[in-house]
Design a protein around this motif. Structure first.
Motif, PDB file in Angstrom:
ATOM      1  N   GLY A 210       0.792  -1.219   0.000  1.00  0.00           N
ATOM      2  CA  GLY A 210       0.000   0.000   0.000  1.00  0.00           C
ATOM      3  C   GLY A 210       0.820   1.263   0.000  1.00  0.00           C
ATOM      4  N   GLN A 211       2.091   1.176  -0.440  1.00  0.00           N
ATOM      5  CA  GLN A 211       2.936   2.369  -0.453  1.00  0.00           C
ATOM      6  C   GLN A 211       2.567   3.359  -1.558  1.00  0.00           C
ATOM      7  OE1 GLN A 211       3.925  -0.867  -0.995  1.00  0.00           O
ATOM      8  NE2 GLN A 211       5.938  -0.945  -1.942  1.00  0.00           N
ATOM      9  N   ILE A 212       1.764   2.906  -2.515  1.00  0.00           N
ATOM     10  CA  ILE A 212       1.125   3.802  -3.473  1.00  0.00           C
ATOM     11  C   ILE A 212      -0.327   3.961  -3.030  1.00  0.00           C
ATOM     12  CG2 ILE A 212       0.398   4.119  -5.865  1.00  0.00           C
ATOM     13  CD1 ILE A 212       2.861   2.585  -6.731  1.00  0.00           C
ATOM     14  N   PRO A 213      -0.815   5.172  -2.844  1.00  0.00           N
ATOM     15  CA  PRO A 213      -2.143   5.361  -2.240  1.00  0.00           C
ATOM     16  C   PRO A 213      -3.270   4.732  -3.049  1.00  0.00           C
ATOM     17  CG  PRO A 213      -1.335   7.413  -3.187  1.00  0.00           C
ATOM     18  CD  PRO A 213      -0.188   6.453  -3.205  1.00  0.00           C
TER      19      PRO A 213
ATOM     20  N   THR B  41      -1.705  -0.171   4.920  1.00  0.00           N
ATOM     21  CA  THR B  41      -2.829   0.659   4.498  1.00  0.00           C
ATOM     22  C   THR B  41      -2.437   1.433   3.257  1.00  0.00           C
ATOM     23  OG1 THR B  41      -4.265   2.519   5.054  1.00  0.00           O
ATOM     24  CG2 THR B  41      -2.112   2.475   6.111  1.00  0.00           C
ATOM     25  N   ALA B  42      -3.335   1.528   2.316  1.00  0.00           N
ATOM     26  CA  ALA B  42      -3.080   2.310   1.110  1.00  0.00           C
ATOM     27  C   ALA B  42      -3.752   3.673   1.191  1.00  0.00           C
ATOM     28  CB  ALA B  42      -3.587   1.555  -0.119  1.00  0.00           C
TER      29      ALA B  42
ATOM     30  N   GLY C  39       1.253   2.719   3.776  1.00  0.00           N
ATOM     31  CA  GLY C  39       2.092   1.580   3.428  1.00  0.00           C
ATOM     32  C   GLY C  39       2.290   0.645   4.599  1.00  0.00           C
ATOM     33  N   HIS C  40       3.445  -0.011   4.637  1.00  0.00           N
ATOM     34  CA  HIS C  40       3.753  -1.017   5.645  1.00  0.00           C
ATOM     35  C   HIS C  40       4.092  -0.368   6.981  1.00  0.00           C
ATOM     36  CE1 HIS C  40       6.525  -4.499   7.043  1.00  0.00           C
ATOM     37  NE2 HIS C  40       5.274  -4.830   7.253  1.00  0.00           N
ATOM     38  N   ASN C  41       3.542  -0.932   8.050  1.00  0.00           N
ATOM     39  CA  ASN C  41       3.807  -0.402   9.393  1.00  0.00           C
ATOM     40  C   ASN C  41       4.308  -1.502  10.324  1.00  0.00           C
ATOM     41  OD1 ASN C  41       3.803   1.916  11.124  1.00  0.00           O
ATOM     42  ND2 ASN C  41       2.016   1.102  12.180  1.00  0.00           N
TER      43      ASN C  41
ATOM     44  N   ALA D 205       8.647  11.491   0.536  1.00  0.00           N
ATOM     45  CA  ALA D 205       9.731  10.583   0.912  1.00  0.00           C
ATOM     46  C   ALA D 205       9.252   9.151   0.745  1.00  0.00           C
ATOM     47  CB  ALA D 205      10.175  10.828   2.351  1.00  0.00           C
ATOM     48  N   CYS D 206      10.086   8.292   0.143  1.00  0.00           N
ATOM     49  CA  CYS D 206       9.746   6.900  -0.116  1.00  0.00           C
ATOM     50  C   CYS D 206      10.697   5.968   0.615  1.00  0.00           C
ATOM     51  CB  CYS D 206       9.818   6.593  -1.612  1.00  0.00           C
ATOM     52  SG  CYS D 206       8.678   7.547  -2.642  1.00  0.00           S
ATOM     53  N   GLY D 207      10.159   5.031   1.388  1.00  0.00           N
ATOM     54  CA  GLY D 207      10.957   4.001   2.021  1.00  0.00           C
ATOM     55  C   GLY D 207      10.895   2.718   1.216  1.00  0.00           C
ATOM     56  N   ALA D 208      11.260   1.602   1.856  1.00  0.00           N
ATOM     57  CA  ALA D 208      11.205   0.331   1.147  1.00  0.00           C
ATOM     58  C   ALA D 208       9.770  -0.041   0.808  1.00  0.00           C
ATOM     59  CB  ALA D 208      11.851  -0.767   1.983  1.00  0.00           C
ATOM     60  N   SER D 209       8.860   0.148   1.759  1.00  0.00           N
ATOM     61  CA  SER D 209       7.458  -0.236   1.533  1.00  0.00           C
ATOM     62  C   SER D 209       6.499   0.745   2.203  1.00  0.00           C
ATOM     63  CB  SER D 209       7.218  -1.655   2.062  1.00  0.00           C
ATOM     64  OG  SER D 209       7.610  -1.757   3.423  1.00  0.00           O
TER      65      SER D 209
END
Length: 269
Positions: free
Chosen positions: A109-112, A179-180, A162-164, A136-140
């Motif tokens: 879900g790192q892309i909304p 979550t997206a 995204g990933h939590n 800012a973009c992380g791994a996921s």
């Protein structure tokens, strides 16, 4: 170390053998370059707002369409204000309305509003994601801060999605949930008046205008700077304690750095 304040710090090691010929790089006249995982992917922005991509395009992470490898700098977007490149996805701020465009994998879900890959840079203007000032973009996971022109989000506040799994979203979501939907509800710190954001592989940093720096998420290499190696997901109900008097911050893959108001550099991880 005041001269470091104007540098772009990259999230992972730059393997120069992956870059290609110096002639190709110089031809784009880059003012900002970001690398993907292990130096396999690159995005470069020139002084005219043109964004070039080259290297691995696995899952479309550099927005070059269906091509898996891009051997020379290729124009993928124009009128770009800012951008970031994570492990598996990328995001740019573009256009007169500062709209947010994404490409790459979105398994976490790192892309909304998406849970599947996007091969080319795609706008989310129809969902109201405009007026974006920082990304800012992380791994996921992904973080963004709206500017004063945003109609759908509160300006100056940080939103994450995204990933939590390690608490890198800054919200008390249990376990490895994803979550997206961008949100800043129930944040473990005051998420307003944000000056800068940065994303490591699985940890995040938010610097506020008052000089308070919040670093949260994965900590197995000590990248949160707390004197231990305890990941945030083990205690998501506690607030994040900030570093103070910070003027600049940036995260790497498994490390972190900041400069304080006395121009002293601190690193950990």
């Amino acid at each position: 170390v005041s001269f470091l304040k104007n540098l772009t710090w990259e999230p992972v090691a730059n393997q120069s053998t992956m870059i290609g010929s110096s002639t190709a790089i110089n031809s784009t006249n880059p003012i900002k370059v970001k690398t993907g995982p292990y130096g396999q992917s690159y995005l470069a922005l020139d002084g005219s707002g043109n964004l070039f991509a080259f290297g691995s395009n696995l899952n479309g992470r550099i927005g070059a369409g269906a091509t898996s490898q891009v051997s020379a700098p290729t124009l993928v977007a124009t009128n770009v204000k800012d951008f970031d490149l994570g492990y598996y996805h990328s995001a740019i701020i573009s256009g007169d309305n500062d709209e947010l465009l994404f490409a790459g994998d979105s398994s976490w879900g790192q892309i909304p509003y998406r849970m599947y890959p996007i091969a080319a840079l795609t706008s989310f203007t129809s969902l109201g994601i405009t007026g974006i000032g920082k990304i800012a973009c992380g791994a996921s996971h992904t973080m963004f801060v709206p500017s004063s022109s945003s109609a759908s989000y509160n300006s100056g506040e940080v939103y994450t999605h995204g990933h939590n799994g390690f608490g890198q979203l800054g919200r008390p979501t249990a376990g490895a949930s994803s979550t997206a939907i961008p949100s800043n509800s129930s944040m473990r710190f005051d998420a307003t008046n944000v000056a800068e954001i940065s994303a490591g592989a699985e940890h995040s940093a938010v610097l506020k205008t008052d000089g308070n720096l919040y670093v949260f998420g994965k900590n197995r290499e000590g990248q949160l700077g707390r004197g231990n190696k305890i990941d945030d997901n083990l205690n998501l109900t506690s607030p994040v304690t900030p570093f103070t008097n910070v003027s600049k911050a940036s995260l790497g893959n498994l490390n972190s750095a900041y400069i304080d108001t006395s121009d002293k550099l601190y690193t950990f991880g």
